[in-house]
Write a protein that holds these residues in place. Structure first.
Motif, mmCIF file in Angstrom:
data_model
loop_
_atom_site.group_PDB
_atom_site.id
_atom_site.type_symbol
_atom_site.label_atom_id
_atom_site.label_comp_id
_atom_site.label_asym_id
_atom_site.label_seq_id
_atom_site.Cartn_x
_atom_site.Cartn_y
_atom_site.Cartn_z
ATOM 1 N N MET B 159 0.805 -1.227 0.000
ATOM 2 C CA MET B 159 0.000 0.000 0.000
ATOM 3 C C MET B 159 0.840 1.280 0.000
ATOM 4 S SD MET B 159 -3.100 -1.010 -0.434
ATOM 5 C CE MET B 159 -4.615 -0.380 0.257
ATOM 6 N N ASP B 160 2.126 1.171 -0.364
ATOM 7 C CA ASP B 160 2.917 2.364 -0.656
ATOM 8 C C ASP B 160 2.641 2.786 -2.095
ATOM 9 O OD1 ASP B 160 4.143 2.514 1.796
ATOM 10 O OD2 ASP B 160 6.081 1.720 1.127
ATOM 11 N N ALA B 161 2.871 4.061 -2.370
ATOM 12 C CA ALA B 161 2.725 4.599 -3.727
ATOM 13 C C ALA B 161 3.909 5.509 -4.012
ATOM 14 C CB ALA B 161 1.423 5.384 -3.852
ATOM 15 N N ALA B 162 4.459 5.441 -5.232
ATOM 16 C CA ALA B 162 5.620 6.285 -5.562
ATOM 17 C C ALA B 162 5.678 6.564 -7.053
ATOM 18 C CB ALA B 162 6.905 5.585 -5.119
ATOM 19 N N MET B 163 6.252 7.710 -7.388
ATOM 20 C CA MET B 163 6.544 8.016 -8.786
ATOM 21 C C MET B 163 7.943 7.487 -9.068
ATOM 22 S SD MET B 163 4.460 11.130 -9.792
ATOM 23 C CE MET B 163 3.230 12.017 -8.863
ATOM 24 N N LEU B 164 8.067 6.645 -10.072
ATOM 25 C CA LEU B 164 9.327 5.982 -10.376
ATOM 26 C C LEU B 164 9.556 5.982 -11.876
ATOM 27 C CD1 LEU B 164 8.815 2.735 -8.256
ATOM 28 C CD2 LEU B 164 10.354 4.618 -7.690
ATOM 29 N N SER B 165 10.818 5.846 -12.236
ATOM 30 C CA SER B 165 11.151 5.676 -13.650
ATOM 31 C C SER B 165 11.505 4.208 -13.875
ATOM 32 C CB SER B 165 12.344 6.557 -14.010
ATOM 33 O OG SER B 165 12.784 6.215 -15.300
ATOM 34 N N ILE B 166 10.826 3.578 -14.834
ATOM 35 C CA ILE B 166 11.140 2.186 -15.160
ATOM 36 C C ILE B 166 11.692 2.166 -16.582
ATOM 37 C CG2 ILE B 166 10.217 -0.148 -15.416
ATOM 38 C CD1 ILE B 166 8.017 0.677 -13.382
ATOM 39 N N GLU B 167 12.999 1.949 -16.674
ATOM 40 C CA GLU B 167 13.704 2.012 -17.974
ATOM 41 C C GLU B 167 13.311 3.281 -18.731
ATOM 42 O OE1 GLU B 167 14.026 -1.579 -20.255
ATOM 43 O OE2 GLU B 167 14.159 -2.842 -18.461
ATOM 44 N N ILE B 169 10.662 5.147 -18.402
ATOM 45 C CA ILE B 169 9.226 5.453 -18.496
ATOM 46 C C ILE B 169 8.751 5.989 -17.143
ATOM 47 C CG2 ILE B 169 6.920 4.521 -18.917
ATOM 48 C CD1 ILE B 169 8.284 2.251 -20.538
ATOM 49 N N PRO B 170 8.248 7.218 -17.100
ATOM 50 C CA PRO B 170 7.732 7.744 -15.823
ATOM 51 C C PRO B 170 6.456 6.992 -15.428
ATOM 52 C CG PRO B 170 8.026 9.498 -17.471
ATOM 53 C CD PRO B 170 8.118 8.196 -18.195
ATOM 54 N N CYS B 171 6.458 6.449 -14.199
ATOM 55 C CA CYS B 171 5.340 5.604 -13.752
ATOM 56 C C CYS B 171 4.895 6.015 -12.357
ATOM 57 C CB CYS B 171 5.777 4.138 -13.679
ATOM 58 S SG CYS B 171 6.227 3.416 -15.265
ATOM 59 N N ILE B 172 3.648 5.752 -12.066
ATOM 60 C CA ILE B 172 3.165 5.810 -10.685
ATOM 61 C C ILE B 172 2.925 4.367 -10.266
ATOM 62 C CG2 ILE B 172 1.343 6.591 -9.132
ATOM 63 C CD1 ILE B 172 0.909 8.968 -11.022
ATOM 64 N N VAL B 173 3.663 3.936 -9.251
ATOM 65 C CA VAL B 173 3.625 2.531 -8.846
ATOM 66 C C VAL B 173 3.049 2.421 -7.444
ATOM 67 C CG1 VAL B 173 4.996 0.433 -8.500
ATOM 68 C CG2 VAL B 173 5.712 2.116 -10.215
ATOM 69 N N THR B 174 2.130 1.494 -7.253
ATOM 70 C CA THR B 174 1.655 1.180 -5.906
ATOM 71 C C THR B 174 1.916 -0.304 -5.653
ATOM 72 O OG1 THR B 174 -0.568 0.612 -6.681
ATOM 73 C CG2 THR B 174 -0.190 2.896 -6.010
ATOM 74 N N ARG B 175 2.198 -0.650 -4.408
ATOM 75 C CA ARG B 175 2.387 -2.064 -4.084
ATOM 76 C C ARG B 175 1.040 -2.592 -3.587
ATOM 77 N NH1 ARG B 175 7.950 -4.685 -2.050
ATOM 78 N NH2 ARG B 175 7.491 -6.819 -2.728
#
Lengths: 126, 353
Positions: B159-167, B169-175
């Motif tokens: 239930m964390d959320a973060a803005m991350l770059s995946i290779e 690609i700007p992403c918003i990721v939640t677990r």
């Protein structure tokens, strides 16, 4: 040589030398159903009308009826697909047959499709 | 396929992968690729990749205004955290169930596909300033190997959320997810969706469709909007009491609070329960539930559980019959199938808490 006919409900019916008709579902039908997890077969001796729902297949998500392609009496059922429903996925037009019927009128098969006609019918569906 | 159906940004990929497409909530969506059981097991043992871009991503500017429409603790939702909550109507019925994340500048909510239009009208009707991002892609990477396949996000906890770059690609990721497994939901611009999916498939994720998504969520005891919950459903009866903040119920400061307090005081006539069937025949949504020959409820979702190799169902029953172990009959093709109330989830969750 066994003659095999096909219905628009994607069932096949093979006329054997013993006078019984073997009924199953086609490869197309098993693919459309997906993973089959349960089969319910008709009781022996049950008289069924043409088009009557007489067996059930359940995939993970949904249930589907199997219809009697012609009128007749159920003479034998395939316990192997009750024990291992996935057999219908693996061998729909062989070991995964559903039941055998004594047809009320064997000449009724002339109203069904042969393989070429069924393949053409499949071509009209997509 | 029906006329006028929408397609997700991953549509081309689904077709290249040979998916069987179905109409779901106005979208052409993959039902399955190789088969529901194989995809289901891939999610339970490795990691599966789902396209959930049909769900509606919405940015909400004002957390306080949003809080007035949901029963959860939104004020306490810190930046970088996500929460499950409910949009409720005046009667305490569920307009939608949704995940909402605090991503710093605003809240980001993920709406059910079939409820987007209703939700947007509801939110705007209450004066909320929202921005719909319905052209974005949303992928779910789910399974015990998900964190290995997404090391960029492995530092997140459940239930964390973060803005991350995946290779790049700007992403918003939640677990989080909808399978009961550890995993992530990853949002990105629609145009980058296929590239993101391709790189996750290259890392070993198995493409999975809506069929497996449904069997996985049912094993995990998670409700499906439209099946198990709807506008006439009370969250308490649906077993969603965990989404109701005690403090906010006491304060009564959200839409539907009065109705829920009255319902809590009165007690529930019906409760949602899990049911395990004894044979192999599944009971589907709509099947009647009987106890001692009397109709006491109905099934709202039913599936053959690939993990348990047995049919399972969710359904509402008379509240006095909701205890695990209670014997019930499920009426399928006019015949009773023996079942028993089972604790939920059917399968333990594996979240990275």
């Amino acid at each position: 040589m066994t003659e095999i006919f096909y219905s628009q409900d994607h069932e096949w019916i093979a006329l054997g030398a013993d006078g019984l008709a073997v009924i199953g579902i086609t490869g197309h039908a098993q693919e459309a159903l997906g993973d089959i997890v349960f089969v319910e077969l008709p009781e022996l001796g049950r008289a069924v009308a043409k088009g009557e729902a007489c067996a059930v297949v359940e995939s993970v998500k949904a249930a589907s009826d199997i219809y009697a392609p012609l009128a007749g009496t159920v003479a034998e059922t395939n316990q192997a697909i009750v024990d291992d429903p996935a057999l219908v996925n693996r061998a729909p037009e062989g070991e995964g047959w559903f039941f055998k019927m004594r047809l009320a009128d064997p000449a009724g098969v002339t109203g069904l499709m042969d393989r070429a006609a069924y393949d053409a019918f499949l071509g009209t569906l997509s | 396929m029906g006329v006028g159906l929408a397609r997700t940004p991953l549509d081309g990929l689904h077709r290249r992968l040979g998916a069987r497409m179905v109409d779901f909530a106005g979208y052409e969506m993959p039902l399955q690729y190789q088969g529901i059981i194989a995809e289901h097991k891939a999610c339970r043992t490795k990691a599966a990749l789902f396209d959930v871009s049909h769900m509606g991503q919405v940015e909400i500017a004002d957390p306080h205004a949003f809080a007035a429409l949901v029963p959860g603790d939104i004020a306490g939702l810190k930046p970088g955290r996500q929460r499950y909550t409910l949009l409720l109507n005046q009667a305490g019925g569920i307009i939608d169930d949704l995940m909402v994340a605090n991503v710093g500048a605003h809240l980001l909510a993920v709406l059910n596909a079939g409820r987007k239009a209703v939700d947007v009208a509801h939110l705007r009707g209450h004066g909320l300033d929202i921005t719909t991002c319905f052209d974005r892609a949303l992928l779910a990477l789910q399974g015990p190997q998900a964190a290995q396949m997404l090391p960029e996000a492995a530092h997140l906890r459940f239930m964390d959320a973060a803005m991350l770059s995946i290779e790049g690609i700007p992403c918003i990721v939640t677990r989080s997810g909808y399978t009961g497994e550890d995993g992530f939901e990853i949002g990105c611009a629609g145009a980058a969706g296929e590239a993101l999916a391709e790189l996750l498939l290259a890392r070993g994720a198995v493409p999975a469709g809506l069929g497996a998504r449904d069997s996985l969520r049912l094993e995990a005891g998670l409700c499906l909007y439209g099946n198990d919950i709807d506008e006439a459903t009370n969250p308490i009866a649906a077993g969603l009491g965990f989404a109701l903040s005690k403090k906010r119920l006491a304060a009564g400061d959200f839409l539907g609070a009065d109705a829920l307090r009255a319902a809590l005081a009165e007690g529930m006539a019906q409760k949602l329960v899990g049911i395990r069937l004894e044979g192999r025949a599944p009971a589907r949504a709509g099947a009647g539930i009987q106890h001692a020959g009397e109709t006491v409820g109905r099934v709202t979702s039913g599936v053959f559980s690939p993990s348990l190799n047995a049919p399972i169902a969710l359904g509402y029953v008379r509240a006095d019959l909701a205890e695990p172990g209670t014997a019930l009959d499920l009426i399928v093709r006019d015949k009773p199938l023996a079942g028993v109330v089972s604790p939920l989830p059917f399968l333990p969750h594996h979240y990275a808490r």
